[in-house]
Design an enzyme around this catalytic site. Structure first.
Site, mmCIF file in Angstrom:
data_model
loop_
_atom_site.group_PDB
_atom_site.id
_atom_site.type_symbol
_atom_site.label_atom_id
_atom_site.label_comp_id
_atom_site.label_asym_id
_atom_site.label_seq_id
_atom_site.Cartn_x
_atom_site.Cartn_y
_atom_site.Cartn_z
ATOM 1 N N LYS A 53 0.808 -1.224 0.000
ATOM 2 C CA LYS A 53 0.000 0.000 0.000
ATOM 3 C C LYS A 53 0.841 1.275 0.000
ATOM 4 O O LYS A 53 0.402 2.320 -0.479
ATOM 5 C CB LYS A 53 -0.930 0.013 1.221
ATOM 6 C CG LYS A 53 -2.051 -1.024 1.166
ATOM 7 C CD LYS A 53 -3.152 -0.576 0.216
ATOM 8 C CE LYS A 53 -4.351 -1.504 0.281
ATOM 9 N NZ LYS A 53 -5.384 -1.106 -0.700
ATOM 10 N N SER A 78 -8.934 0.783 7.909
ATOM 11 C CA SER A 78 -8.671 0.172 9.209
ATOM 12 C C SER A 78 -7.430 -0.696 9.103
ATOM 13 O O SER A 78 -7.069 -1.377 10.044
ATOM 14 C CB SER A 78 -9.859 -0.682 9.638
ATOM 15 O OG SER A 78 -10.104 -1.672 8.659
ATOM 16 N N GLU A 204 -9.466 -14.128 -4.508
ATOM 17 C CA GLU A 204 -10.353 -13.530 -3.508
ATOM 18 C C GLU A 204 -10.698 -14.579 -2.456
ATOM 19 O O GLU A 204 -10.681 -15.782 -2.738
ATOM 20 C CB GLU A 204 -11.655 -13.056 -4.165
ATOM 21 C CG GLU A 204 -11.468 -11.867 -5.093
ATOM 22 C CD GLU A 204 -12.786 -11.313 -5.614
ATOM 23 O OE1 GLU A 204 -13.011 -10.105 -5.455
ATOM 24 O OE2 GLU A 204 -13.584 -12.099 -6.182
ATOM 25 N N GLY A 208 -15.797 -13.398 -0.118
ATOM 26 C CA GLY A 208 -15.780 -12.013 -0.610
ATOM 27 C C GLY A 208 -15.436 -11.981 -2.089
ATOM 28 O O GLY A 208 -14.581 -11.217 -2.522
ATOM 29 N N ASP A 210 -16.499 -10.714 -4.811
ATOM 30 C CA ASP A 210 -17.243 -9.715 -5.593
ATOM 31 C C ASP A 210 -16.673 -9.521 -6.994
ATOM 32 O O ASP A 210 -17.420 -9.323 -7.955
ATOM 33 C CB ASP A 210 -17.303 -8.378 -4.842
ATOM 34 C CG ASP A 210 -15.936 -7.875 -4.448
ATOM 35 O OD1 ASP A 210 -15.240 -8.584 -3.686
ATOM 36 O OD2 ASP A 210 -15.543 -6.785 -4.894
ATOM 37 N N SER A 305 1.200 -9.779 -0.201
ATOM 38 C CA SER A 305 0.906 -8.343 -0.200
ATOM 39 C C SER A 305 1.037 -7.617 1.118
ATOM 40 O O SER A 305 1.190 -6.397 1.125
ATOM 41 C CB SER A 305 -0.479 -8.111 -0.790
ATOM 42 O OG SER A 305 -1.445 -8.826 -0.057
#
Lengths: 330, 330
Positions: A53, A78, A204, A208, A210, A305
């Site tokens: 990130k 968060s 995924e 989750g 999606d 990650s």
């Protein structure tokens, strides 16, 4: 805003070169044996603030005008984006405000504060986070640094894959986790630019999926409920618009993994790679160790990650997840 | 055999380049804050088989004649040297025999076997290990690969410091653990060659300070009893002759650390660096976090030497060591 291209990622790489860690590409015989193929892991858990990130947050923030930066930065997270934003702001001599749920783990909040970030909390399920995040920049003139839905965030995230594929051009399949989709988007664009024959798969959590469901439907869908998975960083209910535009064109597929197999991969990484990986960060490795990714020849590249997990949680996940499959190889 | 010089280390680096991992040099703001100085950690726990030992074992084994190698290799180790030797032999298409105590942890024995090594066990306290190790090469014509006491082992080990100081020439103090002394010897020789002004300190566990006491006495001494410390890789009773010849000339000093502070450093590395470090491997970091190493300006380089610890042991050490000082920085 138009689509993402390889030039965006290369530009981000030049911008990040002096500040980001060129994280190692880890290999282990035990990993090759367990996966059945040669595997190279890009260890972004060893990136500054413990996840990929930092790449996107810094790149996005650094390309704002100095006047924009002087008014301060704001983001909501968060998790790993919070500390990434706090460090990016610190390096750029800007003030960061991070909107965090009041019940977030104390170490994450402390981490943001230790980097000089300003923490604004909200009550999960009571306050409307999105409204709060929208209100702050309007009221205080701060620049929003999104966690995924931005061309510069996607470009920054893609630099990890650029480094990996530069060091290991023999990679024929690249596997990355999909949360907000920024990492997948940046990775897919640069990977296909460097090697048009490469296949790029997203991963995924089962609960989750999606992006997988959106791909099946041929359009963005939303899950009716917030996913319940230990891979909290990938618990999105819907792909972001900009990342979806890229991923729906460039990903060769998405596979899903179970919480149970995620903890087995975390244990494998601890034992064989000597690294600390959080559940979300272990998903791509999980898919490989579970044999879920279509692959016919050559080397597999995997992005690990993030490492945002404390020891009590790590130990609890590994020891209490039922029917954990102990890896057989040393 | 004459002393070790920088050319030996450079030669080893060229030899190891195609097979060893160029391990990363990790940094973290939280580490700088905790140490009070900029710190760079060479993460040799991310080396193949989880420790710097691979460098020396491979270098020594590869410089044998093909005829010597064809007869097979033998070494004694209950720890990281065992797996390092097994992998080196495998890569060189030789057979490795490793002499391991019968009560060694199962994962270590499995690790050697998974790499194709032949395991010979002995009963600790009953059988004479040294006699056993001496007997095997004589009987079977195998070449002994020592864990530290060899010019080529020292040279191989020193290549980690060579990489670290090449990437970070600003390092003014280098801190390394001292067990058999091979890592310290190789590191000190190459460091002083690259930067005559650099200071190099060794770190030993308080209960196993054989090199510190030898330096104080001006000659090799032996501890009367086997040291009782969680840093089992550094539990030697006496410096090896060849490493002592180098270390007594080149080390600027040795400091000692307690088991309690070692576990705090392991917890720090888990939390802030996202890496798994075994007690012996954490000693140099411990000395820095405890403020024990004399340092007046510039950057400190630390070698994190190994990650050979399983999760149950790691968790037990961190949670049960009394009076653990929790690091204050995020």
């Amino acid at each position: 805003m138009s689509g993402l291209d390889a030039h965006d990622v290369e530009e981000a790489a030049a911008n990040l070169q002096p500040v980001a860690v060129r994280t190692p590409a880890l290999t282990a015989l035990s990993l090759d044996q367990a996966a059945g193929w040669p595997v190279v892991c890009k260890a972004e858990n060893l990136q500054r603030t413990g996840s990929f990130k930092f790449r996107g947050a810094y790149h996005h923030a650094s390309t704002l005008t100095s006047r924009e930066r002087a008014r301060g930065l704001v983001g909501a997270s968060s998790g790993n984006h919070a500390q990434a934003l706090a460090l990016a702001a610190r390096l750029l001599e800007a003030r960061a405000t991070v909107v965090i749920p009041a019940d977030a783990p104390a170490p994450k909040v402390e981490g943001v504060r230790a980097l000089g970030g300003n923490v604004v909390t909200y009550r999960r399920g009571i306050d409307n986070r999105d409204a709060l995040v929208a209100e702050i920049p309007e009221r205080d003139g701060l620049a929003v640094i999104p966690s995924a839905n931005s061309r510069r965030i996607m470009a920054g995230a893609g630099t990890a894959a650029l480094e990996l594929l530069t060091d290991h051009p023999e990679i024929e399949t690249l596997v990355v986790p999909v949360g907000g989709g920024g990492l997948a988007a940046g990775s897919a664009v640069i990977a296909k630019h460097l090697n048009p024959g490469i296949r790029v798969f997203g991963v995924e959590p089962e609960q989750g999926a999606d992006t997988l469901l959106s791909l099946r439907c041929g359009q963005r869908i939303a899950l009716p409920d917030a996913p319940s998975t230990i891979a909290d960083g990938l618990g999105h209910t819907s792909p972001a618009p900009l990342t979806w535009a890229v991923n729906s064109r460039h990903l060769d597929g998405v596979v899903t993994v179970t919480d149970q197999n995620i903890t087995a991969a975390m244990a494998f990484a601890f034992r064989h790679l000597k690294i600390v990986v959080e559940p979300s960060g272990a998903c791509a490795l999980t898919a490989i160790l579970s044999g879920l990714v279509p692959h016919e020849s050559g080397t597999i590249g995997v992005v690990i990650s993030g490492g945002g997990v404390d020891l009590p949680t790590f130990h609890r996940l590994i020891t209490t997840t039922p029917h954990r499959k102990e890896p057989a190889h040393a």
